[in-house]
Design a protein around this motif. Structure first.
Motif, PDB file in Angstrom:
ATOM      1  N   GLY A  27     107.878  -8.872  68.199  1.00  0.00           N
ATOM      2  CA  GLY A  27     107.053  -8.059  67.194  1.00  0.00           C
ATOM      3  C   GLY A  27     106.053  -8.542  67.190  1.00  0.00           C
ATOM      4  N   GLN A  28     104.612  -7.615  67.068  1.00  0.00           N
ATOM      5  CA  GLN A  28     103.288  -7.967  66.771  1.00  0.00           C
ATOM      6  C   GLN A  28     103.401  -8.300  65.241  1.00  0.00           C
ATOM      7  OE1 GLN A  28     100.256  -4.990  65.447  1.00  0.00           O
ATOM      8  NE2 GLN A  28      99.440  -5.702  67.340  1.00  0.00           N
TER       9      GLN A  28
ATOM     10  N   ALA B  75      95.006  -3.873  70.671  1.00  0.00           N
ATOM     11  CA  ALA B  75      95.676  -3.722  69.516  1.00  0.00           C
ATOM     12  C   ALA B  75      94.867  -3.239  68.728  1.00  0.00           C
ATOM     13  CB  ALA B  75      96.970  -4.185  69.594  1.00  0.00           C
ATOM     14  N   GLU B  76      95.081  -2.261  67.699  1.00  0.00           N
ATOM     15  CA  GLU B  76      94.554  -2.164  66.538  1.00  0.00           C
ATOM     16  C   GLU B  76      93.996  -3.632  65.524  1.00  0.00           C
ATOM     17  OE1 GLU B  76      93.590   1.057  62.904  1.00  0.00           O
ATOM     18  OE2 GLU B  76      93.836   1.634  64.379  1.00  0.00           O
ATOM     19  N   ARG B  77      95.478  -3.202  65.443  1.00  0.00           N
ATOM     20  CA  ARG B  77      95.891  -4.297  64.104  1.00  0.00           C
ATOM     21  C   ARG B  77      95.693  -6.166  64.813  1.00  0.00           C
ATOM     22  NH1 ARG B  77     101.886  -4.100  62.531  1.00  0.00           N
ATOM     23  NH2 ARG B  77     101.419  -5.906  60.906  1.00  0.00           N
ATOM     24  N   TRP B  78      96.162  -5.887  65.926  1.00  0.00           N
ATOM     25  CA  TRP B  78      95.358  -7.223  66.669  1.00  0.00           C
ATOM     26  C   TRP B  78      94.100  -7.785  66.155  1.00  0.00           C
ATOM     27  CZ3 TRP B  78      95.895 -12.678  67.216  1.00  0.00           C
ATOM     28  CH2 TRP B  78      94.679 -12.871  68.947  1.00  0.00           C
TER      29      TRP B  78
ATOM     30  N   ASN C 286      99.243 -10.384  78.895  1.00  0.00           N
ATOM     31  CA  ASN C 286      98.630  -9.152  78.615  1.00  0.00           C
ATOM     32  C   ASN C 286      99.576  -9.048  77.710  1.00  0.00           C
ATOM     33  OD1 ASN C 286      95.647  -9.087  79.872  1.00  0.00           O
ATOM     34  ND2 ASN C 286      96.846  -9.891  81.183  1.00  0.00           N
ATOM     35  N   LEU C 287     100.325  -9.812  76.180  1.00  0.00           N
ATOM     36  CA  LEU C 287     101.092  -8.430  75.721  1.00  0.00           C
ATOM     37  C   LEU C 287     100.165  -8.100  74.799  1.00  0.00           C
ATOM     38  CD1 LEU C 287     101.614 -11.299  73.183  1.00  0.00           C
ATOM     39  CD2 LEU C 287      99.598 -11.814  74.250  1.00  0.00           C
TER      40      LEU C 287
ATOM     41  N   ALA D 246      96.288  -2.806  73.881  1.00  0.00           N
ATOM     42  CA  ALA D 246      96.978  -1.476  73.738  1.00  0.00           C
ATOM     43  C   ALA D 246      96.817  -0.954  75.185  1.00  0.00           C
ATOM     44  CB  ALA D 246      96.072  -0.744  73.298  1.00  0.00           C
ATOM     45  N   GLN D 247      95.186  -1.643  76.398  1.00  0.00           N
ATOM     46  CA  GLN D 247      95.693  -1.008  77.771  1.00  0.00           C
ATOM     47  C   GLN D 247      94.662  -2.415  78.341  1.00  0.00           C
ATOM     48  OE1 GLN D 247      93.142   2.288  77.568  1.00  0.00           O
ATOM     49  NE2 GLN D 247      93.727   3.198  80.080  1.00  0.00           N
TER      50      GLN D 247
END
Length: 175
Positions: free
Chosen positions: A23-24, A68-71, A50-51, A56-57
């Motif tokens: 997980g993240q 991803a926002e948290r990344w 590209n994990l 996110a895309q």
């Protein structure tokens, strides 16, 4: 999940951490561990596959990504500059180095599977293996280990810039 951080420009700086999930939170915790061990943040771009923990895309066959926002918050907090592997034939060589490194580590240290009582114990063994691997000689020449003092890392204590609300504690693991 095995998190492997390799900084090729710094040659011998490789840190690994093993987690129960992919997980993240594990991705972030692996970063925090590696940055603390090497004593800083790379001053150049860090290549990522590209994990899903980071991306996110994927936007076409380029290096452009919607993160991803948290990344994005985590990366901004530490001042990491990300570069993502290209897709398809053009980017095939980019992923091979890290995947080969993980395969070598698995074959040399995790086969047969070590008998441990906890992930903490397994990660203590992993840290010892990393130190031993750093001391290996290739063609009778020691591999130089560059640190923040070598100029390619920004020390964690002196990094500047805006901080987001991400702590060094990346999450918790439920039993």
């Amino acid at each position: 999940m095995a998190c492997s951080a390799a900084l090729p420009a710094e040659q011998a700086i490789v840190q690994r951490r093993i987690f129960a999930s992919a997980g993240q939170e594990a991705f972030f915790e692996g970063h925090v561990h590696a940055l603390n061990v090497v004593g800083g943040v790379p001053t150049s771009k860090v290549r990522y596959d590209n994990l899903r923990a980071a991306v996110a895309q994927v936007l076409g066959f380029s290096r452009q990504r919607v993160e991803a926002e948290r990344w994005t918050a985590f990366r901004s907090h530490y001042g990491l500059q990300a570069m993502y592997c290209e897709l398809g034939i053009r980017g095939a060589h980019e992923k091979g180095g890290v995947e080969g490194q993980i395969g070598w580590f698995r074959r040399n240290h995790l086969v047969p599977v070590p008998e441990v009582n906890s992930f903490a114990q397994l990660n203590e063994m992993t840290e010892r293996w990393d130190r031993d691997d750093d001391a290996r000689h290739i063609r009778s020449q020691p591999r130089p280990r560059r640190t923040a003092a070598g100029g390619r890392l920004t020390p964690l204590a002196t990094r500047s810039g805006p901080r987001s609300a991400v702590s060094d504690t990346c999450g918790t693991m439920a039993p």
